[in-house]
Design an enzyme around this catalytic site. Structure first.
Site, PDB file in Angstrom:
ATOM      1  N   ASP A 334       0.846  -1.189   0.000  1.00 38.15           N
ATOM      2  CA  ASP A 334       0.000   0.000   0.000  1.00 38.15           C
ATOM      3  C   ASP A 334       0.882   1.241   0.000  1.00 38.15           C
ATOM      4  O   ASP A 334       2.022   1.210   0.459  1.00 38.15           O
ATOM      5  CB  ASP A 334      -0.878   0.022   1.252  1.00 38.15           C
ATOM      6  CG  ASP A 334      -2.083  -0.894   1.121  1.00 38.15           C
ATOM      7  OD1 ASP A 334      -2.467  -1.201  -0.016  1.00 38.15           O
ATOM      8  OD2 ASP A 334      -2.622  -1.314   2.154  1.00 38.15           O
ATOM      9  N   ASP A 614      -3.915  -2.728   5.674  1.00 37.15           N
ATOM     10  CA  ASP A 614      -4.380  -2.261   6.975  1.00 37.15           C
ATOM     11  C   ASP A 614      -5.899  -2.277   7.114  1.00 37.15           C
ATOM     12  O   ASP A 614      -6.422  -2.152   8.210  1.00 37.15           O
ATOM     13  CB  ASP A 614      -3.867  -0.851   7.263  1.00 37.15           C
ATOM     14  CG  ASP A 614      -4.247   0.142   6.168  1.00 37.15           C
ATOM     15  OD1 ASP A 614      -4.993  -0.248   5.238  1.00 37.15           O
ATOM     16  OD2 ASP A 614      -3.796   1.297   6.222  1.00 37.15           O
ATOM     17  N   ASP A 618      -8.215  -5.534   2.879  1.00 38.19           N
ATOM     18  CA  ASP A 618      -6.913  -6.160   2.633  1.00 38.19           C
ATOM     19  C   ASP A 618      -6.826  -7.565   3.206  1.00 38.19           C
ATOM     20  O   ASP A 618      -5.909  -8.323   2.860  1.00 38.19           O
ATOM     21  CB  ASP A 618      -5.796  -5.307   3.248  1.00 38.19           C
ATOM     22  CG  ASP A 618      -5.695  -3.936   2.608  1.00 38.19           C
ATOM     23  OD1 ASP A 618      -5.845  -3.858   1.380  1.00 38.19           O
ATOM     24  OD2 ASP A 618      -5.464  -2.957   3.337  1.00 38.19           O
TER      25      ASP A 618
END
Length: 879
Positions: A334, A614, A618
Site C-alpha cells: 500500500d 491495513d 486487505d
C-alpha cells in the site's frame, strides 16, 4: 413503498425477504479443533521420518535397551509439533473477528412506519436504514435521501472521504450513491435502502476469501525435499551397513574359506543371528542419520527471533511467516501509511507573484502574509483544534488547521459567519469575519478561484494587481505533478455567499497538501530492490498522483516500469498479466479484488508473494499471500489475517523482517551442516568400526550427552546468529530451493570424512593406544575418544557458522554461541574427571587432554583448506 422510506418493511415483508435473500450474517466454514490441528502437524515430512525412527526404536527397545534414543526422539516430536500447533491455532481468527464485530453492532431501521434499533444481523434486503455521523454502514445499499460523507478507507484503502448523494446504482466505491458495509459515516444524515446482506455484500465476499485454504510455505516445501533426501541417504547407508556386516559375518570371519562359509549357512540359528545383527545395525544407522533435532531447532530459531524482531517494530503472529519473508520475490505494498505517513500535510506555498515557500517555516518570517494565511486556514475550516491536533472536518481541513497551530493570538476571537460550506459541485467554501476590518475568506479549487482573482498579496502583505496568471498556472501544474492536492486561498471585502459573488478576489496564494513520503522509505525500497525483491505499489490515487509518489520513492527503477490502473488491469488476461508482471511497478485506482488477483498470478508464476495492508478489504489478500504484513494502525481484522504486524507502519520495518527471514534460513542451514556432519561421523564410525574390531566406542549415556549438544544446545547457539546487511545483497532463494545446496554437501562430506578418519585413527593406531595407557585397560583410550568426538564437534561449529576464513567474524554479535560452546567444553572436561562409571570415563593427564584438544583443533585448518580451495576456484561459500 416509496423510496424515501416513509414506512419501511412490514413484519411479513421482512420474513419474506429473509427467506429469499437470507439474513445479514456471515457463513462460517468448519473450524479445526486444537487436537485435530495437533494431529495434522504430524504430517510434517521430517516428523514422519522421526515417527518411523521412533517406531523402529520401540520395537528394538528390549533387545538393545536403547531407551534414551526413544525418549529423545519422542520428546523432539512432541515439542516441535505442540509449539507449531500453538503458533498456527487460530488461523481462522480473522474471520471470527469479523463475526465478533458484526454481532456487537446495531443500527436504526424504519419498519412499519416506526424507527427501531436492531442488531445488524437481523437486517434484510429492502430494509430502510437511518445513518448519521459516527455510525458504521451495516450492509450494502444505496442512499435514497439526504447526503453523507463516508470514510471507505477500510474497504478500498483510499484515505479521501467520499461524498454520497441519492441517484444511480451502487456499482463500486466511486459511485455517488453506493454505500458498503464496513465503511464509516463521517458527516451528514441520510437514509439507505439495503440491497445486499450477509455473504452477498462486499464485506461478505471478503469473509469467504479469508476462509479459503492457503498454499504451503516455502520452508515446508524445502523440508519435504530434505526429508526425501535424508530418507534415501539413511536407507542407502542402512542397506550398505547391513550388507557389509553380513559379508563380514559370513565371509571375512571365515577367512573366505569355502568350507567354513558352507558350515555357516548350514546352521539356521547362526544365519538368523547374523541377519538380526545386521538388521539391528542397519536400523541403528538409519536412526542415527535422522536429524531429530531439526524440527525442534526450527521452532527454537523462529521463536527466539520473535523478541529481536519486536525491538525492530515487527510483531510475528505466525512463526513460519518470519522465514517466508526472507524468500520474498515480489511485494505488493500500500502507499498510504506504509510508503507515506498516512496523513495529509501542507507541503508548499506559492504567492501570487510566483514566490515559492518549500516549507511553512520560511513563510512565517513574513508576518503579514503569514497572518492572512493563518486567518483563512483557521476560520474557513470545518475542523477544530484540540491542543495542536485537529479534530473533525475532512483530512484537508485538518491538514490546514494543524499547519497554523498554535494559532497566533492576534487572530483569535473574531466573529465568524458561515458564508458557503464546501460542496464538491461548488468546489469552494467561504466565511465572513465581522467586526473591525470585516473580510470574507475563500478557499477552493484553483480552477474555480483563480479566474475571480484580480489582485494578490506579496510576501510583505501588500496588495498588487494580478496581471498574468500563466506563471501561477505553471506552478499549480508543477505542484500537481508532485502528487500535491492544490487549493487556492483568497480574501474579499464583500460577502461571498454564492458563485455570483466570486469576483474581485485578492489571492493569498496556492497551498499544496499531500501525504508526504516517509523519510526512510526511498532507502528502504532501494535496499529491497538490491535484495532482488520487486516492489509494486497499490493505491487508490489516480495515475498521475501515483506516478509522482512512485518516482519520489524510487519505485520506477527501469525505463520500462509499468503503471496501470485497475480498469486496465481488469482488461488484461492472466496470461498477459503474467508476461507484464516483471515490469509492473504501480497499480492506480486499485480495487480490493485487484490485490487478491495479483497475489494469485504471482504465485502461479512460482514467486513468493508478500502483501501489505491495513483495512478490512486487505484481509483476503493478506491471508492469500505467502506472507501478509498487516499495519499496526490498521484494523483488527487485517492484523488477524496477516502473518506479521508492522507496528510502526513503516516500509523500513518490512525490509528488516526480510533480513531476519534470510538470517533465520541461513541459521537453519548452519545447523543442518553441523548436525549432519556429526551424524555422518557417528554413522561412519558405526559402519567401519566393526571391520576394525571396534565395538561400541560410545555408550548409551555418552550418546545422550552428544544428542543434547547436537539437538538442543546447537539449536540455541545457531539461533542467535546476527542479521548481516550483506544478506540483503543476495537474490531471493527459490520457493523450492533445496535446503542442502552443493556448498553445504561439500562441507558435510569433507569434514565428515576427515572426522571419521581422525576418530578411527585415534582408536586403532598403536601410537595413540600407547599414549593413552592401553596396557592399563581401554578406559583411558575410550575417554580420549569420547572427548575427541565432542571437541571436534565444538571446533567444527566455528567452521560452520561462517563461510569466511576468519572464524571470529561477527562472533561478538552472537554471545550466546560463545557461551554455549564454552559451556560444552567445560562440562566435557568435568565429565572426564568426575563422570566415573556413569559416563565410562577416567581422569586423563594434562598431556593426554592437551593432545585430544590439539587433535580436535585440526578440523579448523582442514576446513580452512577447503574454503581456500573453493575461493581459488572463484566459488565463494554461500549458505
Amino acid at each position: 413503498m416509496d423510496m424515501d422510506g416513509a414506512r419501511g418493511l412490514s413484519s411479513a415483508e421482512v420474513e419474506k425477504s429473509r427467506q429469499k435473500h437470507g439474513a445479514n450474517e456471515l457463513t462460517q466454514g468448519e473450524r479445526q479443533s486444537f487436537l485435530r490441528q495437533f494431529l495434522a502437524s504430524f504430517g510434517d515430512p521430517i516428523i514422519k521420518i522421526l515417527l518411523a525412527a521412533l517406531a523402529i526404536n520401540v520395537i528394538l527397545l528390549f533387545r538393545e535397551a536403547n531407551w534414551f534414543e526413544s525418549v529423545g526422539i519422542a520428546l523432539a516430536i512432541f515439542l516441535a509439533t505442540f509449539v507449531s500447533t500453538l503458533s498456527e491455532y487460530g488461523s481462522e481468527s480473522a474471520f471470527l473477528k469479523l463475526q465478533e464485530e458484526a454481532a456487537a453492532a446495531r443500527c436504526r431501521v424504519r419498519r412499519s412506519g416506526l424507527v427501531t434499533e436492531i442488531p445488524i444481523g437481523e437486517l434484510v434486503v429492502g430494509d430502510i436504514v437511518l445513518l448519521q455521523a459516527g455510525e458504521g454502514i451495516p450492509a450494502d445499499g444505496r442512499l435514497v435521501s439526504g447526503w453523507l460523507s463516508v470514510d471507505q478507507s477500510a474497504l478500498n484503502g483510499e484515505s479521501a472521504e467520499q461524498r454520497k448523494t441519492p441517484g444511480g446504482a451502487e456499482k463500486d466505491f466511486l459511485s455517488p450513491s453506493g454505500l458498503f458495509r464496513g465503511a464509516i459515516v463521517c458527516a451528514g444524515d441520510g437514509v439507505m435502502c439495503v440491497t445486499s446482506v450477509g455473504d452477498s455484500t462486499f464485506y461478505g465476499s471478503m469473509a469467504r476469501e479469508m476462509q479459503e485454504s492457503t498454499r504451503e510455505s516455502p520452508l515446508k516445501v524445502r523440508l519435504e525435499k530434505l526429508a526425501g533426501v535424508l530418507s534415501k541417504i539413511g536407507l542407502a547407508a542402512g542397506l550398505f551397513v547391513a550388507g557389509a556386516d553380513l559379508f563380514n559375518s559370513f565371509f571375512l570371519s571365515c577367512d573366505m574359506d569355502p568350507a567354513l562359509i558352507a558350515m555357516q549357512f548350514q546352521n539356521p540359528g547362526a544365519v538368523i543371528g547374523h541377519v538380526l545383527h545386521a538388521a539391528t545395525l542397519a536400523i541403528t544407522v538409519v536412526v542415527v542419520a535422522v536429524p531429530e533435532g531439526l524440527p525442534m531447532m526450527i521452532t527454537v530459531v523462529l521463536s527466539s527471533n520473535m523478541k529481536r524482531m519486536l525491538r525492530d517494530h515487527v510483531l510475528v503472529r505466525k512463526l513460519v511467516g518470519i522465514e517466508t519473508s526472507g524468500s520474498l520475490n515480489i511485494l505488493f505494498t500500500d502507499k498510504t501509511g506504509t510508503l507515506t505517513r498516512g496523513k495529509l500535510k501542507v507541503s508548499g506555498f506559492v504567492c501570487g507573484n510566483g514566490q515559492r515557500f518549500e516549507n511553512l517555516a520560511q513563510m512565517k518570517r513574513h508576518r503579514a502574509l503569514w497572518e492572512q494565511f493563518a486567518l483563512c486556514c483557521y476560520y474557513n475550516n470545518a475542523a477544530a483544534l484540540s491542543g495542536k491536533r485537529a479534530l473533525g472536518g475532512n483530512a484537508t481541513d485538518r491538514a490546514l488547521l494543524e499547519a497554523v497551530a498554535p494559532v497566533p493570538a492576534q487572530i483569535e476571537g473574531r466573529l465568524k459567519t458561515v458564508g458557503v460550506p464546501f460542496d464538491s459541485t461548488r468546489k469552494f467554501s467561504s466565511v465572513r469575519l465581522g467586526g473591525a476590518g470585516a473580510v470574507s475568506l475563500v478557499k477552493g479549487a484553483p480552477e474555480k478561484l483563480l479566474p475571480a482573482c484580480v489582485s494578490y498579496l506579496d510576501e510583505q502583505g501588500a496588495r498588487h494587481t494580478l496581471a498574468s496568471k500563466a506563471a501561477l498556472e505553471a506552478e499549480w501544474r508543477g505542484m500537481t505533478n508532485k502528487a500535491m492536492r492544490v487549493l487556492a486561498l483568497a480574501v474579499a471585502d464583500h460577502p461571498v455567499n454564492g458563485e455570483s459573488d466570486l469576483r474581485g478576489l485578492t489571492l493569498i496564494g496556492l497551498v499544496g497538501i499531500r501525504d508526504e513520503l516517509r523519510r526512510e522509505a526511498p532507502a528502504a525500497i532501494r535496499e529491497a530492490q538490491q535484495a532482488g525483491i520487486q516492489i509494486v505499489m497499490i493505491t487508490g490515487d489516480n495515475r498521475e498522483t501515483a506516478a509522482a509518489i512512485a518516482a519520489d520513492a524510487g519505485l520506477l527503477d527501469r525505463t520500462d516500469s509499468l503503471i496501470v490502473t485497475s480498469a486496465e488491469l481488469q482488461r488484461m488476461s492472466d496470461d498477459e498479466l503474467t508476461r507484464r508482471l516483471p515490469s509492473l511497478r504501480v497499480v492506480a485506482r486499485a480495487l480490493p479484488t485487484d490485490k487478491s488477483r495479483l497475489v494469485r498470478v504471482a504465485q502461479q508464476c512460482g514467486l513468493v508473494a508478500g502483501m501489505t495492508g491495513d483495512g478490512i478489504n486487505d484481509a483476503p489478500a493478506l491471508k492469500k499471500a505467502d506472507v501478509g504484513f498487516a499495519m499496526g494502525s490498521g484494523t483488527e481484522v487485517a492484523k488477524e489475517a496477516g502473518d506479521i504486524v508492522v507496528m510502526d507502519d513503516n516500509f523500513a520495518s518490512i525490509t528488516r523482517a526480510v533480513l531476519y527471514g534470510r538470517t533465520i534460513f541461513k541459521s537453519i542451514r548452519k545447523f543442518v551442516i553441523f548436525q549432519l556432519t556429526m551424524n555422518l561421523c557417528a554413522v561412519g564410525v558405526s559402519i567401519v568400526g566393526p571391520f576394525l574390531q571396534i565395538d561400541t566406542p560410545v555408550t548409551v549415556v555418552q550418546m545422550l550427552w552428544i544428542n543434547i549438544i547436537m539437538d538442543t544446545l546447537a539449536g540455541l547457539a545457531f539461533a542467535g546468529e546476527p542479521p548481516l546487511p550483506e544478506y540483503m545483497k543476495e537474490k531471493p532463494k527459490k520457493r523450492d530451493e533445496p535446503v542442502l545446496n552443493p556448498y553445504m554437501l561439500h562441507q558435510i562430506l569433507w569434514m565428515g570424512i576427515y572426522t571419521i578418519a581422525l576418530c578411527l585413527a585415534f582408536l586403532k593406531l598403536p601410537v595413540f593406544q600407547d599414549l593413552y595407557r592401553q596396557s592399563a585397560g581401554p578406559i583411558y583410550l575410550q575417554t580420549g575418544f569420547f572427548t575427541l568426538f565432542i571437541l571436534c564437534g565444538v571446533c567444527n561449529s566455528f567452521n560452520t557458522r561462517t563461510y569466511r576464513l576468519n572464524l571470529m567474524a561477527n562472533l561478538q554479535r552472537n554471545t550466546l554461541f560463545t557461551a554455549i560452546m564454552g559451556a560444552v567444553v567445560l562440562i566435557q572436561v568435568g565429565l572426564v574427571y568426575w563422570g566415573g562409571t556413569l559416563f565410562r570415563t577416567a581422569p586423563l593427564t594434562m598431556g593426554e587432554l592437551a593432545l585430544v584438544a590439539l587433535l580436535s583443533l585440526t578440523v579448523v585448518p582442514v576446513d580452512l583448506i577447503r574454503k581456500a580451495a573453493l575461493r581459488a576456484k572463484g566459488m565463494r561459500g554461500s549458505i
